[in-house]
Design an enzyme around this catalytic site. Structure first.
Site, PDB file in Angstrom:
ATOM      1  N   LYS A  80       0.842  -1.202   0.000  1.00 27.03           N
ATOM      2  CA  LYS A  80       0.000   0.000   0.000  1.00 27.03           C
ATOM      3  C   LYS A  80       0.872   1.246   0.000  1.00 27.03           C
ATOM      4  CE  LYS A  80      -3.988   1.990   2.476  1.00 27.03           C
ATOM      5  NZ  LYS A  80      -4.901   1.836   3.627  1.00 27.03           N
ATOM      6  N   SER A 155      -9.764   1.939   2.669  1.00 28.22           N
ATOM      7  CA  SER A 155      -8.978   2.738   1.747  1.00 28.22           C
ATOM      8  C   SER A 155      -7.949   1.915   0.971  1.00 28.22           C
ATOM      9  CB  SER A 155      -8.229   3.818   2.544  1.00 28.22           C
ATOM     10  OG  SER A 155      -7.308   3.208   3.475  1.00 28.22           O
ATOM     11  N   SER A 179      -9.960  -0.387   7.006  1.00 29.90           N
ATOM     12  CA  SER A 179      -9.426  -0.319   5.649  1.00 29.90           C
ATOM     13  C   SER A 179      -8.593  -1.512   5.200  1.00 29.90           C
ATOM     14  CB  SER A 179      -8.612   0.964   5.473  1.00 29.90           C
ATOM     15  OG  SER A 179      -9.457   2.084   5.521  1.00 29.90           O
TER      16      SER A 179
END
Length: 497
Positions: A80, A155, A179
């Site tokens: 990420k 997210s 998330s």
């Protein structure tokens, strides 16, 4: 040879260890897969082709010399884009950090590299991890591989989409209000939020410091456990890091068994607002746990109903403080610096151009909540609610070993459907937020497809702080039973891209 992109991380590691495939072969297969499908999925913001192949080559060379390597050496991973990575961009999905090349690695990044894990690149995300759909990325949305017109969760939608589209067998996400777990639920993958402080936050760009937690994402419970052990553990560079042994999550994942466990069903997570198919698959999972030998107990946690409003005061308040550092003076974007404007004007112009709508919304809300005259009424009251939620968890875990609930109230919704309704978007994290507020451990695993739309549903498992191994014990048992019932992993039902 079997398609290398379809192997689990454990199978991939075994193939490399036995010489059936080289780490370079594996890395190249995944890079080819990214080249073939990511234009449609948009899981990655940056693909580090050269760095990935160099890392894979180093693993092969070390193995040829007979060096002892970690259990995931040579296995590819999608990271990420919130973790700093020396020499390659870290944008946090924001224009304000577009093109920024960090001079250092986050602790998680360093531990991945030390484990011989091959980082393929950085994945798309909601800007500064603020969102539940990965539509708030400054670089465009990511599609859900089950249906590219739908969201992959947020997210960390880039990481979950990379797993579900077989672009990587492992990924790293972060979980501030759900998330990691929410994207896992809507893409049919596994996501784990470790106990707060169980994985270092050093080098993880801060959103809400008392809530943010990095963790593993994978396609199987065992793969998540192997990755969890690779990144977890005490870090003196992180003042919130727990100086204690990492729970034995891999052992638990290899020996999943719920016989004799007491499992609580959270009364407050259900009813109005929950998709019928989500509740159907959840109720079937509860019955499965009963069949596997667990005792099922209904648990009431009344303060959980206050979790969402409390979260949306605490998280924006901490965000308004953390994001003050993006002032155009230190690094990142700078707008209007033509010699005619003051530093304050340059800062204002840069923040206006660099931050997206959702980030601005949360900064404004958080600044207001922290302002003189309102601090006690809003932020202070939210912290009191947080204490009540922690006490509800404490009482529940005095009665049961773990709690279970749906991970999300609905399956993946269409891209754009909730873009103009922030409150509807926030409801996606209804079931996940309490664990962030309390700091305990939680996991999402696939539990089937909703009959209305054929999209994945997630089962959430919640354990006490530092009892992360219980997640893997329950998750592995359910995963094995469901895979046996279906005759194959759930992801095999996903349409080909």
């Amino acid at each position: 040879m079997t398609d290398l992109t379809r192997l689990t991380a454990a199978e991939t590691a075994a193939a490399i260890a036995t010489g059936e495939a080289s780490a370079v072969d594996v890395a190249q297969a995944h890079l080819d897969r990214i080249g073939a499908v990511d234009e449609k999925v948009h899981a990655f913001l940056h693909v580090d082709t050269e760095g990935a192949l160099d890392a894979a080559r180093a693993v092969d060379e070390r193995r040829a010399k007979g060096e002892k390597l970690g259990p995931l050496a040579g296995v590819p991973l999608a990271l990420k884009d919130i973790f700093t990575t020396k020499g390659i961009p870290t944008t946090v999905g924001s224009k304000i950090l577009e093109g920024w090349i960090p001079p250092y690695d986050a602790t998680v990044t360093k531990r991945l590299k030390d484990a011989g894990i091959v980082i393929l690149g950085k994945t798309n995300m909601d800007e500064f991890a603020m969102g539940s759909s990965t539509e708030n990325s400054a670089y465009g949305p990511t599609g859900n591989p089950w249906d590219l017109t739908r969201i992959p969760g947020g997210s960390g939608g880039g990481s979950s989409a990379a797993l579900a589209s077989y672009q990587a067998p492992l990924a790293i996400g972060t979980d501030t209000g759900g998330s990691i777990r929410q994207p896992a639920a809507v893409t049919g993958t596994v996501g784990v939020k470790p106990t707060y402080g169980g994985v270092s936050r050093y080098g993880m760009v801060a959103f809400s410091s008392s809530l943010d937690q990095g963790g593993p994402c994978a396609r199987t419970v065992l793969d998540a456990a192997l990755l969890h052990e690779a990144i977890a553990g005490y870090d003196p560079l992180d003042s919130t890091s727990i100086d204690a042994p990492v729970p034995s999550v891999v052992e638990a994942a290899r020996n999943g068994n719920v016989q004799g466990m007491r499992i609580g069903v959270v009364k407050e997570f259900g009813g109005e607002g929950y998709q019928a198919g989500v509740m159907q698959r959840f109720n079937e999972s509860v019955e499965l746990l009963r069949e596997l030998g667990a005792e099922i107990v209904e648990i009431s946690c009344p303060s959980f109903k206050l979790a969402l409003p409390a979260y949306y005061l605490i998280a924006p308040s901490e965000a308004s403080s953390n994001l003050a550092r993006f002032d155009a003076m230190r690094y990142g974007l700078r707008v209007g610096d033509d010699g005619t404007k003051s530093a304050e004007e340059v800062t204002a112009l840069t923040r206006e151009a660099g931050f997206g709508d959702e980030v601005k919304r949360r900064i404004i809300l958080g600044t207001y909540a922290l302002s003189s005259g309102y601090y006690d009424a809003y932020y202070g009251s939210a912290q009191k609610v947080r204490t009540l939620i922690s006490r509800d968890f404490e009482a529940a875990f005095g009665t049961v070993d773990v709690l279970v609930s749906p991970t999300t109230p609905t399956t993946a919704f269409p891209i754009g459907e909730r873009a103009d309704d922030p409150m509807a978007m926030y409801l996606a994290d209804l079931c996940t937020i309490p664990s962030n507020l309390a700091g305990n451990a939680a996991m999402s695993i696939p539990c089937g497809l909703a009959p209305e739309d054929g999209l994945p549903v997630g089962l959430q498992i919640i354990a006490p702080a530092m009892a992360d191994d219980r997640l893997y014990r329950v998750g592995a048992a359910v995963e094995a039973a469901l895979t046996g019932r279906w005759g194959h992993p759930l992801l095999e039902e996903a349409p080909a891209l």
